[in-house]
Scaffold this active site. Structure first.
Site, PDB file in Angstrom:
ATOM      1  N   LYS A  76     -19.565 -50.941  19.984  1.00  0.00           N
ATOM      2  CA  LYS A  76     -19.334 -49.783  19.255  1.00  0.00           C
ATOM      3  C   LYS A  76     -20.158 -49.839  17.881  1.00  0.00           C
ATOM      4  O   LYS A  76     -19.907 -50.944  17.370  1.00  0.00           O
ATOM      5  CB  LYS A  76     -17.640 -49.342  19.299  1.00  0.00           C
ATOM      6  CG  LYS A  76     -17.459 -48.302  18.438  1.00  0.00           C
ATOM      7  CD  LYS A  76     -15.823 -48.082  18.251  1.00  0.00           C
ATOM      8  CE  LYS A  76     -15.381 -46.834  17.909  1.00  0.00           C
ATOM      9  NZ  LYS A  76     -14.086 -46.621  17.988  1.00  0.00           N
ATOM     10  N   SER A 151     -12.421 -42.074  19.830  1.00  0.00           N
ATOM     11  CA  SER A 151     -13.775 -42.105  19.143  1.00  0.00           C
ATOM     12  C   SER A 151     -14.789 -43.098  19.900  1.00  0.00           C
ATOM     13  O   SER A 151     -15.804 -43.158  19.593  1.00  0.00           O
ATOM     14  CB  SER A 151     -13.497 -42.637  17.782  1.00  0.00           C
ATOM     15  OG  SER A 151     -13.062 -44.010  17.712  1.00  0.00           O
ATOM     16  N   SER A 175      -8.232 -44.680  20.726  1.00  0.00           N
ATOM     17  CA  SER A 175      -9.774 -44.687  20.892  1.00  0.00           C
ATOM     18  C   SER A 175     -10.278 -45.596  21.993  1.00  0.00           C
ATOM     19  O   SER A 175     -11.544 -45.526  22.149  1.00  0.00           O
ATOM     20  CB  SER A 175     -10.583 -44.777  19.647  1.00  0.00           C
ATOM     21  OG  SER A 175     -10.336 -43.258  18.883  1.00  0.00           O
TER      22      SER A 175
END
Ligand code: GLN
Length: 483
Positions: A76, A151, A175
């Protein structure tokens, strides 16, 4: 080759069926071909990947072994990666190349992983749809008109589309678990403190926790093994022995007490999801688990408390982005105040600005007691509810999300309706508990997840239950058409 799980890749590499370099080239080609439809990567690190793959092959040729040696993954884009843009999906950090590796990145690299790139995300990890990225929305491979969740939506979409077997994510209010649920993956948020936050760009420090996204519980165990462990550089890292997560997968579920909180089935939950959750309960009962109805009476206060605490911490964390030391700086500032104001106004997107405003307000003199302090008290009550429940049960089960993936843009005009999607996930962050989401069926062709929560440091128990469930169901094996 792109269909292989991490566990299968480890066996294939050990048996010399293919090299890490071959696998890496195959996946890089797949990313180049298919990612334009998904937008799941912000940066593809082709050169780094090939270099790491060759090094992993050389280590294997020298007799080294290891489940992650030569395994392709992605991070990420909030994990600092030395020499590589680490943007947090924000214009603010579009030009930021991290000068060092986050502990998670360094640990996984040392274990021999191959970094294919940095995945798209909601800006500064604020969101649950991956629509707030400076680099554009991520599409859900199950239906390109729908969000993948957020997210960590880029990591989820990429793994679900078989662009790679697993990726890292972070979970501040859901997330990892929520995008896992919306894309038919298994995702695990570890106990707060289990995985180092050093070098992970902070959103809300008391809630943020890194963890794995993969297709199976078996693969989450492998990736978590490489991420977890005490880190003296993170003052909230906990010095607790890390068990062998893969060894915990095979325990019997005979007599396992599963608590099902009535508050997880209240108004707002899609009835079709409720039915799939009940089916998963029945499947676990068949494996020997005992079901107990329980209550988490303070759950209704979780969203208001979270949406005070998280923005408050964010407003403080994001004050370091001032146009002076990192990231975006406006053109021709008149004076220092103008530099701060315009750099921040230009660098942060609307959702990030909203959170900073809410957080700064909640922390301001005169309001601190009414909002922040009150929210912290609710946090303690929520934790106490869990402690009471875990006196009676070994695991808590419920839906991961109230609805399946929504259409891109559907909630843009109403941020609160998006905040409400976090209703089942944020309690684990407020209490610091580990949680896992696993595939449990489909509604209108879109994946649905079931969430499991466990006492502190019982990630092994979560992985055990999910693995046993996955040995007896095939939801997690379904792949989206076209990928
Ligand atoms: N949707 C939540 C938020 O926007 C959670 C985000 C996260 O876990 N990073 O704050």
């Amino acid at each position: 080759m792109h269909q292989l799980t991490l566990a299968e890749i480890a066996r294939g590499l050990a048996d010399k069926k293919f090299s890490s370099e071959e696998l890496t080239k195959t996946l890089l080609a797949r990313i180049a071909q298919l990612d334009p439809q998904l937008n799941s990567f912000i940066t593809v690190t082709e050169d780094l990947a090939l270099e790491q793959a060759k090094a992993a092959d050389a280590r294997r040729a020298n007799g080294e072994t290891g489940a992650l040696l030569g395994a392709p993954i992605a991070h990420k884009d909030l994990f600092c990666t030395q020499g590589v843009r680490t943007s947090c999906a924000s214009k603010m950090l579009d030009n930021f190349k991290a000068p060092y590796d986050a502990t998670v990145v360094a640990k996984l690299a040392a274990a021999g992983t191959v970094t294919l790139g940095k995945t798209n995300m909601d800006e500064f990890a604020m969101g649950s749809a991956n629509e707030s990225s400076y680099y554009g929305a991520v599409k859900n491979p199950w239906n390109l008109e729908h969000v993948p969740g957020g997210s960590s939506g880029g990591s989820a979409a990429a793994v679900a589309a078989r662009l790679l077997p697993a990726a890292t994510g972070t979970d501040t209010g859901g997330s990892i678990r929520q995008p896992a649920a919306l894309t038919n993956l298994t995702g695990l948020k570890p106990t707060y403190g289990r995985v180092s936050r050093w070098g992970m760009i902070a959103y809300a420090s008391s809630l943020d926790q890194g963890g794995p996204l993969a297709r199976t519980a078996e693969d989450c165990a492998i990736l978590l093994q490489g991420m977890a462990g005490f880190d003296p550089q993170d003052s909230t890292s906990i010095d607790e022995p890390v068990p062998d997560f893969s060894a915990s997968l095979n325990g019997s579920l005979q007599g396992l007490r599963i608590g099902v909180p009535k508050e997880f089935f209240s108004e707002g939950l899609d009835a079709r999801i409720a039915e799939l959750v009940h089916n998963s309960v029945k499947a676990l009962e068949k494996l020997g688990a005992v079901i107990k109805p329980i209550s988490l009476p303070n759950m209704q206060h979780a969203i208001p408390a979270y949406y005070v605490i998280a923005p408050a911490e964010a407003s403080s964390n994001l004050s370091r982005f001032d146009g002076v030391r990192f990231g975006h700086r406006c053109e021709d500032p008149k004076d220092l105040t103008d530099l701060y104001k315009r750099s921040r106004a230009e660098g942060f997107g609307p959702e990030v600005q909203r959170r900073i405003l809410v957080g700064a307000y909640a922390l301001s003199a005169g309001y601190y007691d009414a909002y922040y302090l009150q929210a912290q008290k609710i946090r303690r009550l929520i934790k106490n509810d869990f402690m009471t429940a875990f006196n009676e049960v070994d695991i808590i089960l419920g839906p991961t999300t109230p609805n399946p993936a929504w259409k891109i843009g559907a909630k843009n005009s109403d941020p609160v309706s998006a905040y409400l999607e976090d209703v089942y996930t944020i309690t684990a962050n407020l209490a610091g508990l580990p949680g896992l989401s696993m595939p449990a069926g489909f509604v209108d062709g879109l994946p649905v997840g079931v969430q499991l929560l466990a006492p502190y440091f019982q990630e092994g128990r979560l992985l055990n239950v999910a693995h046993q469930y996955q040995l007896n169901t095939d939801w997690h094996t379904r792949s989206p058409a076209g990928f």
